[in-house]
Scaffold this active site. Sequence first.
Site, PDB file in Angstrom:
ATOM      1  N   SER A 142      -1.060 -10.002   6.738  1.00 33.90           N
ATOM      2  CA  SER A 142      -1.494 -11.020   5.767  1.00 33.90           C
ATOM      3  C   SER A 142      -2.804 -11.692   6.161  1.00 33.90           C
ATOM      4  O   SER A 142      -3.009 -12.871   5.907  1.00 33.90           O
ATOM      5  CB  SER A 142      -0.386 -12.057   5.541  1.00 33.90           C
ATOM      6  OG  SER A 142       0.773 -11.434   5.034  1.00 33.90           O
ATOM      7  N   LYS A 190      -2.759   1.993   2.949  1.00 32.82           N
ATOM      8  CA  LYS A 190      -1.360   2.409   2.766  1.00 32.82           C
ATOM      9  C   LYS A 190      -1.302   3.434   1.614  1.00 32.82           C
ATOM     10  O   LYS A 190      -2.226   4.228   1.481  1.00 32.82           O
ATOM     11  CB  LYS A 190      -0.473   1.184   2.545  1.00 32.82           C
ATOM     12  CG  LYS A 190      -0.693   0.135   3.661  1.00 32.82           C
ATOM     13  CD  LYS A 190       0.287  -0.971   3.679  1.00 32.82           C
ATOM     14  CE  LYS A 190      -0.046  -1.918   4.840  1.00 32.82           C
ATOM     15  NZ  LYS A 190       0.928  -3.002   4.975  1.00 32.82           N
ATOM     16  N   GLU A 232       0.591  -6.307  15.092  1.00 30.24           N
ATOM     17  CA  GLU A 232       1.008  -6.613  13.733  1.00 30.24           C
ATOM     18  C   GLU A 232       2.457  -7.082  13.737  1.00 30.24           C
ATOM     19  O   GLU A 232       3.382  -6.254  13.710  1.00 30.24           O
ATOM     20  CB  GLU A 232       0.892  -5.365  12.848  1.00 30.24           C
ATOM     21  CG  GLU A 232      -0.520  -4.852  12.695  1.00 30.24           C
ATOM     22  CD  GLU A 232      -0.722  -4.140  11.366  1.00 30.24           C
ATOM     23  OE1 GLU A 232      -1.721  -4.430  10.711  1.00 30.24           O
ATOM     24  OE2 GLU A 232       0.121  -3.315  10.974  1.00 30.24           O
ATOM     25  N   GLY A 289       2.494  -7.932   4.684  1.00 25.22           N
ATOM     26  CA  GLY A 289       2.740  -7.881   3.244  1.00 25.22           C
ATOM     27  C   GLY A 289       3.604  -9.012   2.731  1.00 25.22           C
ATOM     28  O   GLY A 289       4.085  -8.972   1.594  1.00 25.22           O
ATOM     29  N   HIS A 292       2.265   2.535  12.808  1.00 22.99           N
ATOM     30  CA  HIS A 292       2.402   1.360  11.941  1.00 22.99           C
ATOM     31  C   HIS A 292       3.893   1.047  11.748  1.00 22.99           C
ATOM     32  O   HIS A 292       4.718   1.954  11.696  1.00 22.99           O
ATOM     33  CB  HIS A 292       1.733   1.637  10.593  1.00 22.99           C
ATOM     34  CG  HIS A 292       1.587   0.409   9.765  1.00 22.99           C
ATOM     35  ND1 HIS A 292       2.630  -0.107   9.031  1.00 22.99           N
ATOM     36  CD2 HIS A 292       0.547  -0.441   9.592  1.00 22.99           C
ATOM     37  CE1 HIS A 292       2.219  -1.221   8.432  1.00 22.99           C
ATOM     38  NE2 HIS A 292       0.960  -1.437   8.764  1.00 22.99           N
ATOM     39  N   GLU A 329       5.513   0.319   9.249  1.00 24.16           N
ATOM     40  CA  GLU A 329       6.129   0.980   8.090  1.00 24.16           C
ATOM     41  C   GLU A 329       6.548   2.402   8.441  1.00 24.16           C
ATOM     42  O   GLU A 329       7.548   2.910   7.939  1.00 24.16           O
ATOM     43  CB  GLU A 329       5.150   0.950   6.899  1.00 24.16           C
ATOM     44  CG  GLU A 329       5.055  -0.448   6.307  1.00 24.16           C
ATOM     45  CD  GLU A 329       3.714  -0.788   5.696  1.00 24.16           C
ATOM     46  OE1 GLU A 329       2.914   0.123   5.424  1.00 24.16           O
ATOM     47  OE2 GLU A 329       3.465  -1.999   5.493  1.00 24.16           O
ATOM     48  N   ASN A 383      -6.380  -0.854   5.927  1.00 23.71           N
ATOM     49  CA  ASN A 383      -5.307   0.140   5.862  1.00 23.71           C
ATOM     50  C   ASN A 383      -4.824   0.122   4.419  1.00 23.71           C
ATOM     51  O   ASN A 383      -4.131  -0.801   4.009  1.00 23.71           O
ATOM     52  CB  ASN A 383      -4.173  -0.246   6.829  1.00 23.71           C
ATOM     53  CG  ASN A 383      -2.954   0.650   6.662  1.00 23.71           C
ATOM     54  OD1 ASN A 383      -3.024   1.681   5.985  1.00 23.71           O
ATOM     55  ND2 ASN A 383      -1.836   0.262   7.252  1.00 23.71           N
TER      56      ASN A 383
HETATM   57  P1  13P Z   1      -1.098  -6.896   4.844  1.00 23.69           P
HETATM   58  O1  13P Z   1      -2.509  -7.303   5.192  1.00 23.69           O
HETATM   59  O2  13P Z   1      -0.943  -6.449   3.419  1.00 23.69           O
HETATM   60  O3  13P Z   1      -0.097  -7.931   5.256  1.00 23.69           O
HETATM   61  O4  13P Z   1      -0.784  -5.588   5.703  1.00 23.69           O
HETATM   62  C1  13P Z   1      -1.085  -5.623   7.053  1.00 23.69           C
HETATM   63  C2  13P Z   1      -0.926  -4.258   7.586  1.00 23.69           C
HETATM   64  O5  13P Z   1       0.149  -3.725   7.630  1.00 23.69           O
HETATM   65  C3  13P Z   1      -2.139  -3.553   8.016  1.00 23.69           C
HETATM   66  O6  13P Z   1      -1.817  -2.375   8.678  1.00 23.69           O
END
Ligand code: 13P
Length: 255
Positions: free
Chosen positions: A216, A15, A170, A176, A98, A100, A13
């Site tokens: 992560s 982002k 997640e 992140g 997601h 976010e 992903n």
């Molecule tokens: P990270 O791997 O950067 O922690 O992000 C995970 C994520 O949100 C994947 O959708």
Amino acid sequence: MNKALRKAVIAGNWKMNKTPAEAKVLIEEMKPLVADADCEVVLCVPFVDIPAAIEVAKGSNIKIGAENVHFKASGAYTGEIAADMLKELGVEYVVIGHSERRQYFGETDQTVNLRTLAALGAGLKPIVCVGETLEQRELGYTETLLKFQTKMALTNVTAEQLKDVVVAYEPVWAIGTGVTATAEQADEGNGYCRAAIAEVYGTDVAETVTIQYGGSMNAKNADELVSKVNVDGGLIGGASLKAEDFSIIVKAASK
Ligand code: 13P
């Protein structure tokens, strides 16, 4: 993973990272590194990167996904993208719900459900994200919340359609942050999602659903995470922006 029962899927992903030109370079770099993967390899990229990504990935084992989709087929929704538009470009997967988007863009369990239905209706494979915040975990609501979010997201999805659904657990506190859930926490969270699916569709169906872990996940911890029976791959943020790291995660899921 239990590859006898379900498909392992490693999905990046990206982002809000990479321009179309940068996307081409990164995918070219990834192609030979993941060519002999024994799992599904997906890159979910920003909307504007999709045509370039599809062009470069053509003929390889990399599938291209989007990071969101609107729930209406068309109409006065300025700035939004419909499922048919993605399908026509050759998109196969789409990330939905997601954290976010839930946190910054008003996504709710209901709109996650509507987007999931729209994606399935257009022949896209939704990667439906669920996950608890640290506060919810500390209050002891992880199981309740994951089951609720999973069931809400899948409302009115038929058992037949479920074959095209990937769920991604997640934990919000692990995204992140560099703080990864332990393999046991990941397995447990994924297990709650699977239990919720079993409550609605039965155990046999639930055992066939791919449930990823995300948060992560990286080249160092992927092996241990995917060694857990309920962890059928990963949804990878930061580490999916580095060809070498991403390929190591793909290799971990290819064992
Ligand atoms: P990270 O791997 O950067 O922690 O992000 C995970 C994520 O949100 C994947 O959708």
